[in-house]
Design an enzyme around this catalytic site. Structure first.
Site, PDB file in Angstrom:
ATOM      1  N   CYS A  93     -37.840  50.203 -17.960  1.00 41.99           N
ATOM      2  CA  CYS A  93     -37.212  50.956 -19.162  1.00 41.99           C
ATOM      3  C   CYS A  93     -35.743  50.964 -18.924  1.00 41.99           C
ATOM      4  O   CYS A  93     -35.189  50.275 -18.158  1.00 41.99           O
ATOM      5  CB  CYS A  93     -38.031  52.184 -19.560  1.00 41.99           C
TER       6      CYS A  93
HETATM    7  C1  RB5 Z   1     -34.440  54.076 -24.399  1.00 44.04           C
HETATM    8  O1  RB5 Z   1     -33.307  54.016 -24.968  1.00 44.04           O
HETATM    9  C2  RB5 Z   1     -34.557  54.898 -23.192  1.00 44.04           C
HETATM   10  O2  RB5 Z   1     -34.475  56.072 -23.330  1.00 44.04           O
HETATM   11  C3  RB5 Z   1     -35.905  54.361 -22.341  1.00 44.04           C
HETATM   12  O3  RB5 Z   1     -35.621  53.009 -22.171  1.00 44.04           O
HETATM   13  C4  RB5 Z   1     -35.871  54.817 -20.939  1.00 44.04           C
HETATM   14  O4  RB5 Z   1     -34.747  54.866 -20.129  1.00 44.04           O
HETATM   15  C5  RB5 Z   1     -36.494  56.242 -20.638  1.00 44.04           C
HETATM   16  O5  RB5 Z   1     -36.714  56.715 -19.543  1.00 44.04           O
END
Ligand code: RB5
Length: 151
Positions: free
Chosen positions: A66
């Protein structure tokens, strides 16, 4: 080796790169999504199917990405049988497998460069659990916790 991979928008570009690197090294890659770069998507929608696939044995190891790697690691660890961690260095990538039998590695698509992520990823994939009694004992304690979290 069958490798599962998943990301939200924050990890989409890094996922594309890592998939290419894996395919060129004869790994079999299953992508659990997102299949398009969709700015408002939610990492649990892709990381949880990946984690279920690793827990069931459909994929042997997993990569969850993420933006920071934090949400991905929290989500993956909700699935019993998953030992996921956010990794930024080579030592942790292999020791996490050797000692802790880590089966999903998490990256932050916004925090790590592609070359570093690639090196770390291959260190993770090459590593094997040591099977040493002390490590096994610790993992059994975690398994008991998973089976009865409030005991
Ligand atoms: C999404 O914008 C972001 O919050 C997600 O990808 C991640 O970093 C969450 O931990």
């Amino acid at each position: 080796m069958i490798i599962g991979i998943a990301s939200d928008h924050g990890g989409f570009e890094l996922k594309k790169i890592l998939k290419e690197k894996l395919s060129s090294q004869e790994f079999n890659v299953i992508d659990y999504g997102n299949s398009v770069n969709e700015p408002g998507d939610d990492y649990p929608d892709y990381v949880i199917p990946l984690a279920r696939a690793v827990a069931s044995g459909e994929a042997e190891r997993g990569i969850a990405i993420c933006g920071s790697g934090v949400g991905a690691s929290i989500a993956a660890n909700k699935i019993p049988g998953i030992r996921a961690a956010l990794v930024h260095d080579h030592f942790t990538a292999h020791q996490g497998v050797e000692d802790d039998n880590m089966n999903i590695i998490c990256f932050g698509g916004r925090t790590i460069g592609e070359e570093t992520a690639t090196e770390i990823l291959f260190a993770f994939l090459k590593a094997r659990f040591s099977n040493l009694e002390r490590h096994d004992r610790r993992l059994k304690k975690l398994e008991m916790l998973e089976n009865n979290p409030f005991a």
